[in-house]
Enzyme design. Structure first.
Site, short mmCIF file in Angstrom:
data_model
loop_
_atom_site.label_atom_id
_atom_site.label_comp_id
_atom_site.label_asym_id
_atom_site.label_seq_id
_atom_site.Cartn_x
_atom_site.Cartn_y
_atom_site.Cartn_z
N HIS A 191 0.81 -1.22 0.00
CA HIS A 191 0.00 0.00 0.00
C HIS A 191 0.84 1.27 0.00
O HIS A 191 0.42 2.30 -0.49
CB HIS A 191 -1.04 -0.05 1.11
N GLU A 433 -10.91 -11.51 -4.96
CA GLU A 433 -9.50 -11.39 -4.57
C GLU A 433 -8.88 -12.65 -4.00
O GLU A 433 -7.74 -12.63 -3.56
CB GLU A 433 -9.33 -10.30 -3.51
N ASP A 457 -4.25 -8.75 -4.43
CA ASP A 457 -4.49 -9.78 -3.43
C ASP A 457 -4.63 -11.15 -4.07
O ASP A 457 -4.19 -12.15 -3.50
CB ASP A 457 -5.74 -9.44 -2.61
N CYS A 504 -9.15 -4.21 -11.04
CA CYS A 504 -8.63 -2.95 -10.47
C CYS A 504 -7.31 -3.12 -9.74
O CYS A 504 -6.87 -2.22 -9.05
CB CYS A 504 -9.67 -2.31 -9.57
C1 PEP Z 1 -6.26 -5.60 -5.09
O1 PEP Z 1 -6.10 -6.36 -4.13
O2 PEP Z 1 -5.90 -5.87 -6.25
C2 PEP Z 1 -6.90 -4.28 -4.89
C3 PEP Z 1 -7.18 -3.51 -5.90
O3 PEP Z 1 -7.13 -3.88 -3.62
P1 PEP Z 1 -5.97 -3.35 -2.64
O4 PEP Z 1 -4.75 -3.13 -3.45
O5 PEP Z 1 -6.47 -2.11 -1.99
O6 PEP Z 1 -5.84 -4.50 -1.66
MG MG Z 2 -7.17 -6.02 -2.28
#
Ligand code: PEP
Ligand code: MG
Length: 581
Positions: A191, A433, A457, A504
């Site tokens: 993140h 995910e 994920d 995404c």
């Molecule tokens: C993902 O896991 O691909 C996602 C878009 O969510 P995050 O990166 O916030 O876990």
């Molecule tokens: Mg995620």
């Protein structure tokens, strides 16, 4: 000059002197001093050595009184290093011969010691690295005294070098003059990496021990495009990078000119290119990159302000701001994805042993129903300001989705009773995910309004690779044949069930995978806003039969390397030249 390879998270080039941060965020303001100041720097050093030793002795006495002399012995080694005549001589020599400031010279010498310990195979000796780091921190703190400066008040552009940054430290960079970032730790979808990407500062992370190799004031080149960091470049390299920097700026201007063009394939298929955002204010800027809407709003970043749980009113304001910023384009608001590497760990006295498999995302929300319901009320209330889609993260079963939906219905009933207006037909979807959700895709597709594949994920859980851990980052790849197959199956199932499917994860913004994803049938992408122009450029250069052939071929390979090589070649044929991401 030293060149080190890392993992790129944000493209572009930054050239500036380094500021090295440690956990206390001290920074060394000056590398050199005027010749007339050498004596006073030597005095400064002497005073700092004395006061550091005195401080350690005090701590040793206090600890001995509490836990006995054995425990207090840990300080002896620290005191020994500070008393070591050869250490002192080395620092003094740098001040005299090179006119380095006392702080810079002390930091330089201590970092050389750290490097020496790092190369030792004896794990006990390697443990000393942390001790030397502590000594450096203490000594520099005493040298700088009141002249320590914080990040918010940088007087010139710098490249920020640190071991790691928490998400909240990263968010604070936005208001500073840090033009590039280099970290020892991190993976491409951590993140911290996601935030750096949205801040748009050229960054390279996972550069192992870079923070011990660099001293404050060293000139740095961060090449976020080619994943390298150069410390103290020679003249020729510097000149080369100055011209690369200009070429990159020209490329960005060229890509911006695509803004008004539609993401439509050569044979007329319209693709949706949405943006991922972390802060409501970004919704407006996504339009500058030509986004169709917001495909993922990571609301948990509201917690970064460090003031605890945001109230319903505060949340409602944030969501309404995102909707207004998006100017009538749809915004997919994801409910809090707390836990794992976001927020909750720091707050717990006892941290989870395995946070990525712990109380995170929808699990956390369902165990904190008041918080969850407050968020759902806020989203519903904001829904009068524009088209909203509501998305639950990390769903692993139908039960979990039904439970989350029940809480949503409770929130709706309450608002109805209170006479508060909201959109009753808000589409409700999930993030896909986990391997479990992928295997249950058909059943889930019958109940959900839409799905969005979170490959960050999904890859982590499919391949058993911690997405934030630089030690295993080479195993984290969307090219793994198992990932290709899971994506093929999920997209195909959604098509058959007539459910919207988007993607995404960071993969959506990587040009290397655009042809593949289009060929697998994906028509809805969501990515960091800055990636949109490059992906749009690719979309406009291909036909659907062409990308379907690419996907079919990619699915025949047995290893990730073959997949990557093949996709690179296929992409280069469509877009010759060096892709910027
Ligand atoms: C993902 O896991 O691909 C996602 C878009 O969510 P995050 O990166 O916030 O876990
Ligand atoms: Mg995620």
């Amino acid at each position: 000059m030293e060149i080190i390879q890392g993992i790129s998270v944000a493209p572009g080039i930054a050239i500036a002197p380094a500021v090295v941060l440690d956990a206390e965020e001290y920074r060394i303001p000056h590398r050199h001093v005027a010749p007339g100041q050498v004596e006073s720097e030597l005095n400064r050093l002497a005073r700092a050595l004395e006061s550091s030793i005195a401080e350690l002795q005090e701590q040793r006495t206090a600890l001995a009184a509490q836990l006995g002399h054995d425990a207090a012995d840990v300080f002896n080694w620290h005191i020994g290093v500070l008393r070591d005549a050869s250490v002192r001589r080395s620092v003094e020599q740098l001040i005299r011969a090179k006119q380095h400031s006392a702080a810079y010279a002390a930091s330089f010498v201590m970092r050389s010691h750290q490097r020496r310990f790092m190369q030792m195979s004896d794990p006990l000796l390697a443990e000393r690295i942390r001790d030397v780091r502590d000594i450096e921190r203490r000594l520099v703190r005493h040298i700088l005294g009141e002249s320590r400066e914080d990040l918010a008040h940088l007087s010139r552009e710098v490249v920020l070098v640190a071991h790691d940054l928490s998400a909240s430290q990263t968010a604070q960079i936005s208001g500073t003059r840090a033009v590039g970032v280099v970290l020892d730790a991190g993976g491409s979808t951590s993140h911290t990496a996601i935030l750096l990407r949205s801040l748009g500062r050229p960054s390279v992370i996972g550069v192992k021990d870079v923070s011990t190799r660099v001293s404050g004031g060293d000139l740095m080149i961060v090449d976020g495009t080619h994943q390298i960091v150069i410390i103290n470049p020679d003249e020729a390299t510097l000149a080369h990078y100055r011209s690369e920097e200009q070429a990159y700026d020209r490329l960005i201007v060229e890509l911006q000119s695509l803004r008004e063009l539609e993401p439509i394939t050569k044979d007329g298929t319209r693709i949706r290119l949405n943006a991922n955002i972390e802060f409501p204010g970004e919704a407006k800027t996504t339009r500058e990159y030509g986004a169709d809407g917001v495909g993922l709003y990571r609301t948990e970043f509201l917690f970064l302000r460090g003031e605890g749980e945001p109230t319903e009113q505060e949340q409602c304001r944030a969501y309404a701001a995102a909707l207004k910023g998006a100017g009538g384009r749809p915004v997919t608001i994801r409910t809090f994805d707390l836990g794992a590497d976001k927020y909750t760990q720091e707050k717990h006295y006892e941290q989870e042993r395995n946070p990525m498999l712990g109380l995170r995302s929808i699990r956390y929300s369902l165990q904190n129903l008041d918080m969850f319901k407050t968020q759902l009320r806020a989203i519903l209330r904001a829904s009068v300001h524009g088209p909203v889609r509501l998305m639950f993260p990390l769903i692993i079963s139908l039960m979990e989705f039904r439970q989350a939906k029940m809480t949503l219905h409770d929130a709706m009933e309450d608002l109805e009773d209170e006479g508060v207006p909201f959109d009753r037909d808000i589409p409700v979807g999930i993030m896909m995910e986990t391997p479990a959700a992928a295997l249950l895709c058909k059943e889930l597709a019958r109940e959900v309004g839409f799905m969005s594949v979170g490959t960050n994920d999904m890859i982590q859980y499919m391949l058993a690779v911690d997405r934030g851990n630089e030690r295993v980052s080479r195993f984290f790849t969307p090219s793994h044949p198992a990932i290709l197959r899971v994506l093929r199956d999920v997209i195909r199932t959604c098509q058959r069930q007539g459910v919207d499917c988007s993607l995404c994860g960071e993969m959506a913004g990587e040009p290397l995978y655009t042809l593949l994803l289009l060929g697998l049938g994906l028509r809805d992408f969501s990515m960091a806003p800055r990636n949109i122009p490059e992906i749009k450029k690719l979309v406009r250069l291909v036909t659907i039969p062409q990308v379907e052939r690419v996907a079919r071929k990619a699915l025949t390979f047995e290893t990730e390397r073959q997949v990557t090589n093949y996709l690179r070649d296929a992409t280069k044929k469509v877009l010759p030249g060096d892709p910027i991401y």
